[in-house]
Motif scaffolding. Structure first.
Motif, PDB file in Angstrom:
ATOM      1  N   GLU A  71       0.831  -1.115  -0.110  1.00 58.41           N
ATOM      2  CA  GLU A  71      -0.229   0.036  -0.093  1.00 58.41           C
ATOM      3  C   GLU A  71       0.873   1.164  -0.133  1.00 58.41           C
ATOM      4  OE1 GLU A  71      -3.082   0.031  -0.480  1.00 58.41           O
ATOM      5  OE2 GLU A  71      -3.566  -2.357  -0.371  1.00 58.41           O
ATOM      6  N   ARG A  72       0.543   2.169  -0.780  1.00 63.41           N
ATOM      7  CA  ARG A  72       1.047   3.185  -1.002  1.00 63.41           C
ATOM      8  C   ARG A  72       0.044   4.502  -1.024  1.00 63.41           C
ATOM      9  NH1 ARG A  72       6.188   2.632  -4.995  1.00 63.41           N
ATOM     10  NH2 ARG A  72       7.152   1.077  -3.821  1.00 63.41           N
ATOM     11  N   PRO A  73       0.410   5.729  -0.437  1.00 61.96           N
ATOM     12  CA  PRO A  73      -0.558   6.861  -0.577  1.00 61.96           C
ATOM     13  C   PRO A  73      -1.135   7.251  -1.843  1.00 61.96           C
ATOM     14  CG  PRO A  73       1.495   7.484   0.574  1.00 61.96           C
ATOM     15  CD  PRO A  73       1.792   6.064  -0.076  1.00 61.96           C
ATOM     16  N   THR A  74      -0.527   6.824  -3.311  1.00 59.70           N
ATOM     17  CA  THR A  74      -0.979   7.046  -4.158  1.00 59.70           C
ATOM     18  C   THR A  74      -1.748   5.969  -5.018  1.00 59.70           C
ATOM     19  OG1 THR A  74       1.227   6.419  -5.089  1.00 59.70           O
ATOM     20  CG2 THR A  74       1.174   8.728  -4.967  1.00 59.70           C
ATOM     21  N   GLY A  75      -1.696   4.725  -4.411  1.00 54.88           N
ATOM     22  CA  GLY A  75      -2.404   3.478  -4.682  1.00 54.88           C
ATOM     23  C   GLY A  75      -1.479   2.330  -4.529  1.00 54.88           C
ATOM     24  N   PRO A  76      -2.160   1.157  -4.488  1.00 58.16           N
ATOM     25  CA  PRO A  76      -1.130  -0.025  -4.209  1.00 58.16           C
ATOM     26  C   PRO A  76      -0.341  -0.331  -5.467  1.00 58.16           C
ATOM     27  CG  PRO A  76      -3.500  -0.546  -4.979  1.00 58.16           C
ATOM     28  CD  PRO A  76      -3.393   0.671  -4.746  1.00 58.16           C
ATOM     29  N   VAL A  77       0.896  -0.823  -4.872  1.00 56.55           N
ATOM     30  CA  VAL A  77       1.853  -1.336  -5.881  1.00 56.55           C
ATOM     31  C   VAL A  77       1.957  -3.120  -5.483  1.00 56.55           C
ATOM     32  CG1 VAL A  77       4.359  -1.638  -6.553  1.00 56.55           C
ATOM     33  CG2 VAL A  77       3.217   0.662  -5.877  1.00 56.55           C
ATOM     34  N   PHE A  78       2.069  -3.509  -6.809  1.00 55.93           N
ATOM     35  CA  PHE A  78       1.980  -5.437  -6.785  1.00 55.93           C
ATOM     36  C   PHE A  78       3.500  -5.556  -7.130  1.00 55.93           C
ATOM     37  CE2 PHE A  78      -1.971  -4.012  -7.576  1.00 55.93           C
ATOM     38  CZ  PHE A  78      -3.127  -4.381  -6.458  1.00 55.93           C
ATOM     39  N   GLU A  79       4.180  -6.472  -6.353  1.00 53.22           N
ATOM     40  CA  GLU A  79       5.517  -6.702  -6.414  1.00 53.22           C
ATOM     41  C   GLU A  79       5.524  -8.135  -6.503  1.00 53.22           C
ATOM     42  OE1 GLU A  79       9.017  -5.071  -3.892  1.00 53.22           O
ATOM     43  OE2 GLU A  79       8.998  -7.264  -3.217  1.00 53.22           O
ATOM     44  N   PHE A  80       6.162  -8.709  -7.771  1.00 50.12           N
ATOM     45  CA  PHE A  80       6.673  -9.937  -8.069  1.00 50.12           C
ATOM     46  C   PHE A  80       8.042 -10.268  -7.771  1.00 50.12           C
ATOM     47  CE2 PHE A  80       8.785 -12.898 -11.270  1.00 50.12           C
ATOM     48  CZ  PHE A  80       8.015 -13.993 -10.541  1.00 50.12           C
ATOM     49  N   SER A  81       8.363 -11.069  -7.102  1.00 48.68           N
ATOM     50  CA  SER A  81       9.617 -11.308  -6.996  1.00 48.68           C
ATOM     51  C   SER A  81      10.163 -12.814  -6.771  1.00 48.68           C
ATOM     52  CB  SER A  81      10.168 -10.664  -5.397  1.00 48.68           C
ATOM     53  OG  SER A  81       9.551 -11.352  -4.536  1.00 48.68           O
ATOM     54  N   VAL A  82      11.448 -13.058  -6.886  1.00 48.61           N
ATOM     55  CA  VAL A  82      12.085 -14.450  -7.229  1.00 48.61           C
ATOM     56  C   VAL A  82      13.278 -14.197  -6.212  1.00 48.61           C
ATOM     57  CG1 VAL A  82      13.313 -16.285  -8.294  1.00 48.61           C
ATOM     58  CG2 VAL A  82      11.173 -15.233  -9.405  1.00 48.61           C
ATOM     59  N   LYS A  83      13.258 -14.607  -4.889  1.00 53.68           N
ATOM     60  CA  LYS A  83      14.442 -14.417  -3.936  1.00 53.68           C
ATOM     61  C   LYS A  83      15.165 -15.522  -3.536  1.00 53.68           C
ATOM     62  CE  LYS A  83      12.948  -9.806  -2.797  1.00 53.68           C
ATOM     63  NZ  LYS A  83      12.285  -8.791  -1.766  1.00 53.68           N
ATOM     64  N   ASP A  84      14.349 -16.569  -3.311  1.00 51.45           N
ATOM     65  CA  ASP A  84      14.736 -17.765  -2.692  1.00 51.45           C
ATOM     66  C   ASP A  84      16.173 -18.238  -3.435  1.00 51.45           C
ATOM     67  OD1 ASP A  84      14.091 -20.362  -1.144  1.00 51.45           O
ATOM     68  OD2 ASP A  84      14.736 -21.228  -2.934  1.00 51.45           O
ATOM     69  N   VAL A  85      17.175 -18.664  -2.616  1.00 48.50           N
ATOM     70  CA  VAL A  85      18.231 -18.921  -3.147  1.00 48.50           C
ATOM     71  C   VAL A  85      18.293 -20.197  -4.392  1.00 48.50           C
ATOM     72  CG1 VAL A  85      20.773 -19.740  -2.674  1.00 48.50           C
ATOM     73  CG2 VAL A  85      19.656 -18.397  -0.940  1.00 48.50           C
TER      74      VAL A  85
END
Length: 313
Positions: A71-85
């Protein structure tokens, strides 16, 4: 919803059938996301569908990624990530990167067939592209913080005759296209044919509006000239009447002056029909010019003598 989001949603509905094309699309997520190195990848987007699409792409490639809503003041941001080693090792191996490259560059080896470039460019637009509403202007852009990636993307677009340009704006490398024709072609290429049709429709509307405006301006100018000419004629008639010189004119000119004063607002073509029998527009115009000439001669006759136009006896 903005036109840019409409374009992205249409691209999202376009299916990628070949496994190698899915890898190429997943590669675009890595290249044009927030970062891609030995820590993994992160893509941030305001479009939830883009994040879900990225997660699905990587799942097809055998790599697990996560989607988070922030959540951000300007609206939601969706984050896709690959971080598992383990998953990061898989994606680095899949794309042929070490994750420690000092400069990230697109590897041509990740395009296995002639169709792989299309989902790569389309997904790049999903990650970092914007499109101006065609009602305002024609402009499609790809934004990236990576210089060489932008340079390579520009070359790919140029290879397909989309006529791209590149500029540095506020620290961001911008690859942009401003020609409506090329934007239409690129949208169709990326799978957004309906958006391309909307631009075509808008162009037709703009062309028609501009043509109508030009015709209207031309008619207004012609009307202004006609009104000015009519006023000049009426002033000439009034001058002849005040000088008592109307009887010196031929019968046809007296009748013309009478009808002109009787119908001051009629255009020449309609005024010509008031005569019995009717006269031609050209003939009426000639008569009006003769009336104006008579008024000018009246001015010349009434002009006082000056030392310059008199002679000594």
């Amino acid at each position: 919803m903005s036109f840019s989001q409409d374009v992205k949603n249409e691209i999202l509905r376009h299916r990628i059938s070949k496994p190698c094309c899915s890898v190429a699309a997943a590669y675009a997520v890595a290249c044009f996301g927030k970062y891609f190195d030995d820590r993994g990848i992160v893509l941030q987007t305001e479009n939830e569908g883009v994040a879900a699409f990225a997660q699905k792409l990587y799942r097809r490639c055998g790599i697990r990624g996560d989607v988070l809503r922030k959540e951000r003041p300007t609206g939601p941001v969706f984050e896709f990530s690959v971080k598992d080693v383990v998953e990061v090792e898989r994606l680095l191996d899949l794309f042929g990167h070490t994750g420690k490259e000092p400069t990230l560059r697109i590897r041509p080896e990740n395009f296995k067939c002639q169709h792989c470039v299309q989902p790569f460019i389309a997904t790049a637009f999903l990650c970092c592209g914007t499109m101006t509403d065609p009602e305002k202007s024609y402009n499609l852009e790809f934004l990236s913080t990576r210089h060489y990636l932008s340079q390579q993307l520009e070359a790919m677009l140029a290879e397909h005759d989309f006529n791209p340009h590149r500029a540095l704006r506020k620290g961001a490398n911008t690859v942009y296209i401003k020609s409506a024709d090329h934007i239409e072609d690129l949208l169709t290429f990326m799978g957004a044919g309906n958006a391309a049709m909307r631009i075509m429709d808008q162009r037709m509307y703009n062309d028609m509006r501009n043509k109508t405006n030009r015709l209207s301006n031309c008619e207004t100018a012609n009307l202004g000239k006609s009104v000015q000419a009519a006023v000049q004629v009426q002033l000439a008639i009034e001058k002849l009447q005040q000088a008592g010189a109307m009887n010196t004119l031929p019968e046809n000119l007296r009748l013309t002056a009478k009808l002109r004063m009787q119908y001051p607002d009629l255009p020449l073509a309609k005024l010509a029909q008031k005569f019995d029998p009717p006269v031609s527009k050209a003939g009426l115009s000639h008569r009006l010019k003769r009336i104006q000439e008579a008024a000018r001669r009246l001015d010349e006759t009434a002009a006082p003598e000056t030392p310059e136009n008199t002679k000594e006896n």
